[in-house]
Structure formats: structure tokens, C-alpha cells
Design a protein around this motif. Structure first.
Motif, PDB file in Angstrom:
ATOM      1  N   GLU A  58       1.066  -1.617  -0.125  1.00  0.00           N
ATOM      2  CA  GLU A  58      -0.218   0.095   0.207  1.00  0.00           C
ATOM      3  C   GLU A  58       0.655   1.221  -0.177  1.00  0.00           C
ATOM      4  OE1 GLU A  58      -3.584   2.002   3.123  1.00  0.00           O
ATOM      5  OE2 GLU A  58      -3.322  -0.651   2.880  1.00  0.00           O
ATOM      6  N   ALA A  59       1.708   1.131   0.987  1.00  0.00           N
ATOM      7  CA  ALA A  59       2.701   2.824   0.946  1.00  0.00           C
ATOM      8  C   ALA A  59       3.689   2.922  -0.178  1.00  0.00           C
ATOM      9  CB  ALA A  59       3.828   2.259   1.907  1.00  0.00           C
ATOM     10  N   LEU A  60       4.051   1.577  -1.082  1.00  0.00           N
ATOM     11  CA  LEU A  60       4.377   1.626  -2.166  1.00  0.00           C
ATOM     12  C   LEU A  60       3.561   2.234  -3.741  1.00  0.00           C
ATOM     13  CD1 LEU A  60       7.349   0.855  -3.922  1.00  0.00           C
ATOM     14  CD2 LEU A  60       6.569  -1.179  -3.988  1.00  0.00           C
ATOM     15  N   GLY A  61       2.545   1.525  -3.476  1.00  0.00           N
ATOM     16  CA  GLY A  61       1.894   2.160  -4.156  1.00  0.00           C
ATOM     17  C   GLY A  61       2.188   2.343  -5.713  1.00  0.00           C
ATOM     18  N   THR A  62       2.766   0.854  -6.238  1.00  0.00           N
ATOM     19  CA  THR A  62       2.771   0.535  -7.917  1.00  0.00           C
ATOM     20  C   THR A  62       2.022  -1.098  -7.377  1.00  0.00           C
ATOM     21  OG1 THR A  62       4.485  -0.383  -6.979  1.00  0.00           O
ATOM     22  CG2 THR A  62       5.000   1.093  -7.905  1.00  0.00           C
ATOM     23  N   GLY A  63       1.283  -1.522  -6.829  1.00  0.00           N
ATOM     24  CA  GLY A  63       1.353  -2.352  -6.634  1.00  0.00           C
ATOM     25  C   GLY A  63       2.445  -3.969  -6.283  1.00  0.00           C
ATOM     26  N   GLY A  64       2.937  -3.620  -6.766  1.00  0.00           N
ATOM     27  CA  GLY A  64       4.007  -4.492  -5.943  1.00  0.00           C
ATOM     28  C   GLY A  64       4.340  -3.768  -4.508  1.00  0.00           C
ATOM     29  N   SER A  65       5.507  -5.045  -3.730  1.00  0.00           N
ATOM     30  CA  SER A  65       6.082  -4.925  -2.499  1.00  0.00           C
ATOM     31  C   SER A  65       7.307  -5.819  -2.220  1.00  0.00           C
ATOM     32  CB  SER A  65       4.224  -5.851  -1.459  1.00  0.00           C
ATOM     33  OG  SER A  65       4.736  -5.395  -0.640  1.00  0.00           O
TER      34      SER A  65
END
Ligand SMILES: Cc1cc2nc3c(=O)[nH]c(=O)nc-3n(C[C@H](O)[C@H](O)[C@H](O)COP(=O)(O)OP(=O)(O)OC[C@H]3O[C@@H](n4cnc5c(N)ncnc54)[C@H](O)[C@@H]3O)c2cc1C
Length: 497
Positions: A186-193
Motif C-alpha cells: 500500500e505504501a509503495l503504490g505500484t501494486g508491488g511489494s
């Protein structure tokens, strides 16, 4: 403070340094990266050195005279992370001091103006169980168990920046713990983690490294105090136990009362650094992205996984960069000119003893990164920005960029213990760029025998044992490194061919 009024030097600086007083009438700085140039600026601005002539020499591109530093200097790139997020509180405090300068952007001449600094936030993560390194270790290699893991580093860093921000509720409100992969996503906001635990610090960000270095060159030139000389130093000049200058590859000799060696990862070619610091090659990959992709990534924070070393910095000018902060590769090289030996009473280092030195696309245009590194960078891209359109998009460019790595990750900023007239400012250990606005002043404090208390031992020339002195490699154990230590570039390149 005038050097003559400064406290006595720490033990490792030896009594030699006190004989540098009063201020040297001529100072030669070898290298115009962050260390060399910021030192030149601080010297030029300090009253105590107003009578000293200051010269900076760099092996910068002869086809572009006046271009400093060299294009393959570690200080030149699209971007660098600017953070106070460190596991060591001394660097957290220094990072905080630097950030106050980076944040200045009211006037066009302020360091942070003109897009030189972006406070995009930093997502620092680690893995509970770090993945095994992709590159196989050569049979002879010792496999190290790090003293501090990447996750440990991230957790200590979290506590340091939380403590730092406790002085200001606004800063404190910009740091959030991310207890698991979904919060990280969620914090990254690109869909990745990436990673199993982390935090986001909206007080950190990134700088346009090339533009910031151009700003620094400009600041130095504006003092009107510094001469720039393009040229490659092949050896240090000596007379008895004193370094008196440097010889260039075209035969010219630049003489000086004080030589400041700030040649980054190349420093070991000029002075014996066995056991102190070693050049390690780190990998980067760049891909071109569309306007639409650039817009979609405009709000992403920097993400750095300290267990894998993989990181992505938000794109600029339609270029997205992925890189790996790891143990890196060493490049044992037999040099034609032996470096200055450890002390005047020692014979020159054998030219048959290899020294790890940079190999870059400037000196070797066909150079590519090893296949395992390209795969690792690709994996990071897919994990952190899992967009099908980017999945297989080829790297437009890859690069090997060189650190001067010390065993602890501390810089090496000290008078040489055995040679008069020689001061060393290197050992960047892959994290010095952010200190561009403050490190020069600290170096000059050290030249003036006034090393900052928190760095008194950390930045000192270390006493090393025979084992450390005979090893080609130095392994940085500050908890921020991943992969396998001591792998040669040649071995890694051969593995993928
Ligand atoms: C891939 C990568 C990512 C990084 N990311 C970050 C980051 O996110 N944040 C951060 O804070 N830091 C980062 N760093 C580290 C930072 O870039 C370096 O710590 C810093 O730039 C080192 O500066 P320097 O002056 O020691 O070396 P350099 O910038 O390499 O400068 C050394 C100079 O000396 C010159 N020189 C060498 N030998 C000679 C000679 N014989 N004669 C004349 N001139 C010579 C070279 O040409 C060069 O210009 C990163 C580094 C790399 C490689």
C-alpha cells in the motif's frame, strides 16, 4: 577554527600531522567526486586557509576538458538516496544535518532547488528469511554470516529516525511502520511489494546526482580560489618520509605541501590501502519509460530492501533506475606502478600483488554487468513494479559503479599515519553522496585536527593485522550488505557466459 588553535590529533593521526601547522601554503586534492569537491569548497570558504592555494586534479574526460568529475565517478548518476535512515546514530545525525541543506530550495542557487532534491519518501524494508544469493561462491571463498542482518539494520534505523523525529511532531507524523507485505504494498503504490517488515519515512528522498555535482562544481568555481586540472595521477611524489605532490600520466608534476587523496574507489592504486578499504563494483540497470508510466510512478517513494540490497528510485526524465547495494564484486588488478607503500621504510608493494580496482565502461566500453546481476535487477523490477509492460523491457543501459568499501562501512578521513603531507578522504562505502553539503566541512575539520567527536574512531586510519593486510578483499559488515562477499567480477562474468 585555525589549525594552530585546534585540539591535538587523535592517536591514529600521529604526531606527523601536527607538523602540518600552520596551514599548508599549497593543497592538492586528487579526485573531484563528493569527497574531493566538497573539501575544496570548504577549504576555499574557511578563513584559516585563505592563504593556501587549492588545486583539484581529476582523470576527467580529456575530450570534454573542464568536465569534473569523471563520468564514471561514483558521484555521477541519475539519482542517489538522501536519508538519515541509518542503523548508526552518528550517521543518522549527520544525515539529518545534510538533509537540512538538501531541503533548501527557495532560491534557484539553493542545493535542493531545480529538481536537485525530491522528498519522495523512503520505504526501507527487510526480509525475515533473506533469499540465497544468486551468484555461486568460488570454492575457496569463505561464506560469511553477517553480524547484523538487513532486517536488523532496518529495525534499528527505524528506531533511530523515530528518535530523531521526536523533536518535531510534524516530522514524527511522517514516519510509519509497515508490519507486513500488504502494508508495504500500500505504501509503495505500484501494486508491488518487497520484504516482510519495514517502514516508510516521508522525510527522506532522492537527489539528481549529476545535477547536484554540477551545482557543487559551480559553487567551487564561484569562490575563485580553486584551480581545476584535468589529468590522471600515476603516482605520488615523495621525498624522504614526505609526500610532496603527484605525477600525472603526461609527466607533469603537481607539487603541494598537503596532498588530499580523494580518488574514491581508485585510491588503492595510489597508496597502499590493504586492510583499510577496497574497490567493489555494484550494479545498476536503467530502462526507458513512457510519459504515462513516468506520471504513474511520480508519487512512488524510494524503495530499498536491505536483505537483498535491491532498490528502485523514482524515475526522472523517463528513465527508471534499479540497483543493488551489496558486497559487490572485487576486481583484482596487477598495476604497472606500485602504490605508495604503508611507510617510508617499506619496499614498494609488489607489482605482482593484485589490488581491487574499478573497471568501468569509460575504460572498457564493452563491459556489461554479470548475468546473475541483470537477473537480480530484473527480479526487483518485477517484484517492486509488477507491470506486464515493464516485465521484459530491456535495460537501455547497465553500469558497474564502484565503492571504496571499508570493513565497518565508516569513511576513512585521516592523515596518513606514516607519510607526512598526505591526507586521505575516501572509504565512502557506498553511502557518502547524501553528505555532499556537509562532508567537506567535516574533512576540513579533520585536516584542522578537529575530527567530530562521534567519528573520532570511526573515520580514523585503522591499525590492521597481517591477515587483513594480505587479503585482496575487505568485507563491509554494517548490516546493509547482501549477496556473497569476495566474488571477483571475472568469476561473475564468466558464470553467465
Ligand atoms: C551504484 C551506487 C549507488 C549509490 N547510491 C547511493 C545513495 O543512494 N546514497 C548515497 O548517499 N550514496 C550512494 N552511493 C555512494 C556515493 O555515490 C559515493 O559514496 C560517493 O559518490 C563517493 O564519492 P568519492 O568522491 O569518494 O568518489 P568518486 O565520486 O568516485 O570520485 C573519485 C574521483 O577521483 C578521480 N580519480 C581517481 N583516480 C584518479 C587519479 N589517479 N588521478 C586523478 N583523478 C582520479 C575519479 O576520476 C573520480 O572523479 C552510491 C554509489 C554507487 C556506486
Amino acid at each position: 577554527m585555525a589549525p594552530s588553535a585546534a585540539p591535538s590529533a587523535p592517536a591514529s593521526s600521529s604526531s606527523l600531522s601536527s607538523q602540518q601547522l600552520p596551514p599548508p601554503s599549497s593543497i592538492l586534492i586528487i579526485g573531484s567526486g563528493v569527497f574531493g569537491l566538497s573539501t575544496a569548497l570548504a577549504l576555499a570558504r574557511r578563513d584559516a586557509f585563505s592563504q593556501s592555494s587549492i588545486t583539484v586534479v581529476d582523470r576527467s574526460d580529456s575530450s570534454q576538458p573542464g568536465r569534473f568529475p569523471a563520468l564514471d565517478a561514483a558521484s555521477v548518476d541519475t539519482s542517489r538516496i538522501i536519508r538519515a535512515d541509518y542503523a548508526d546514530p552518528a550517521y543518522t545525525a549527520l544525515g539529518d544535518e545534510a538533509q537540512a541543506q538538501w531541503r533548501k530550495q527557495d532560491k534557484p542557487t539553493d542545493l535542493g532547488a531545480h529538481g536537485r532534491y525530491h522528498e519522495a519518501g523512503l520505504l526501507l524494508v527487510g526480509d525475515e528469511t533473506p533469499p540465497a544469493p544468486a551468484v555461486a561462491a568460488p570454492p575457496s571463498e569463505e561464506v560469511l554470516k553477517p553480524k547484523l542482518t538487513g532486517l536488523d539494520y532496518a529495525r534499528i534505523s527505524w528506531s533511530n529516525v523515530v528518535s530523531l523525529a521526536s523533536k518535531d511532531p510534524e516530522l514524527a507524523a511522517r514516519i510509519h511502520e509497515l508490519p507486513g507485505p500488504e502494508a508495504i504494498r500500500e505504501a509503495l503504490g505500484t501494486g508491488g511489494s518487497s520484504g516482510s517488515w519495514g517502514y516508510i519515512n516521508h522525510n527522506s528522498g532522492w537527489a539528481d546526482a549529476a545535477a547536484s555535482m554540477a551545482w557543487l562544481v559551480d559553487q567551487v568555481k564561484q569562490t575563485g580560489r580553486v584551480s581545476f586540472v584535468p589529468g590522471t595521477v600515476v603516482s605520488l611524489e615523495r621525498s624522504g618520509d614526505t609526500v610532496t605532490g603527484a605525477q600525472l600520466s603526461d609527466g607533469r608534476v603537481l607539487s603541494a605541501d598537503l596532498v588530499v587523496l580523494a580518488a574514491g574507489a581508485w585510491t588503492g592504486a595510489l597508496v597502499d590501502l590493504a586492510g583499510q578499504a577496497v574497490a567493489t563494483g555494484q550494479v545498476l540497470g536503467y530502462i526507458d519509460i513512457t510519459e504515462d508510466e513516468q506520471e504513474k510512478l511520480a508519487k512512488m517513494p524510494v524503495i530499498l530492501n536491505l536483505s537483498t540490497g535491491l532498490f528502485i528510485i523514482p524515475p526522472s526524465d523517463h528513465v527508471l533506475k534499479t540497483a543493488r547495494h551489496a558486497y559487490g564484486y572485487i576486481n583484482p588488478t596487477i598495476v604497472a606502478n606500485p602504490p605508495l607503500p604503508l611507510s617510508p621504510d617499506q619496499p614498494p608493494t609488489q607489482t605482482t600483488s593484485p589490488i581491487s580496482l574499478p573497471r568501468t565502461a569509460v575504460t572498457d566500453p564493452s563491459l556489461t554487468i554479470p548475468a546473475e546481476a541483470a537477473a537480480d535487477l530484473r527480479g526487483a523490477l518485477r517484484e517492486m513494479i509488477p507491470w506486464p509492460a515493464l516485465h521484459d523491457r530491456p535495460f537501455t543501459k547497465t553500469r558497474l559503479c564502484w565503492y571504496s568499501d571499508t570493513p565497518t562501512g565508516d569513511f576513512l578521513i585521516d592523515y596518513h599515519p606514516h607519510w607526512r603531507g598526505l591526507f586521505v578522504a575516501t572509504g565512502d562505502s557506498g553511502h557518502a553522496f547524501k553528505f555532499l553539503p556537509v562532508i567537506g566541512d567535516k574533512v576540513v575539520d579533520c585536516i584542522a585536527h578537529n575530527r567530530p567527536v562521534d567519528f573520532r574512531d570511526k573515520w580514523a586510519w585503522k591499525v590492521t593485522d597481517a591477515r587483513a593486510r594480505t587479503a585482496v578483499s575487505v568485507v563491509t559488515e554494517d548490516g546493509s550488505r547482501s549477496g556473497r562477499a569476495g566474488v571477483t567480477l571475472e568469476h561473475a562474468l564468466a558464470e553467465g557466459s
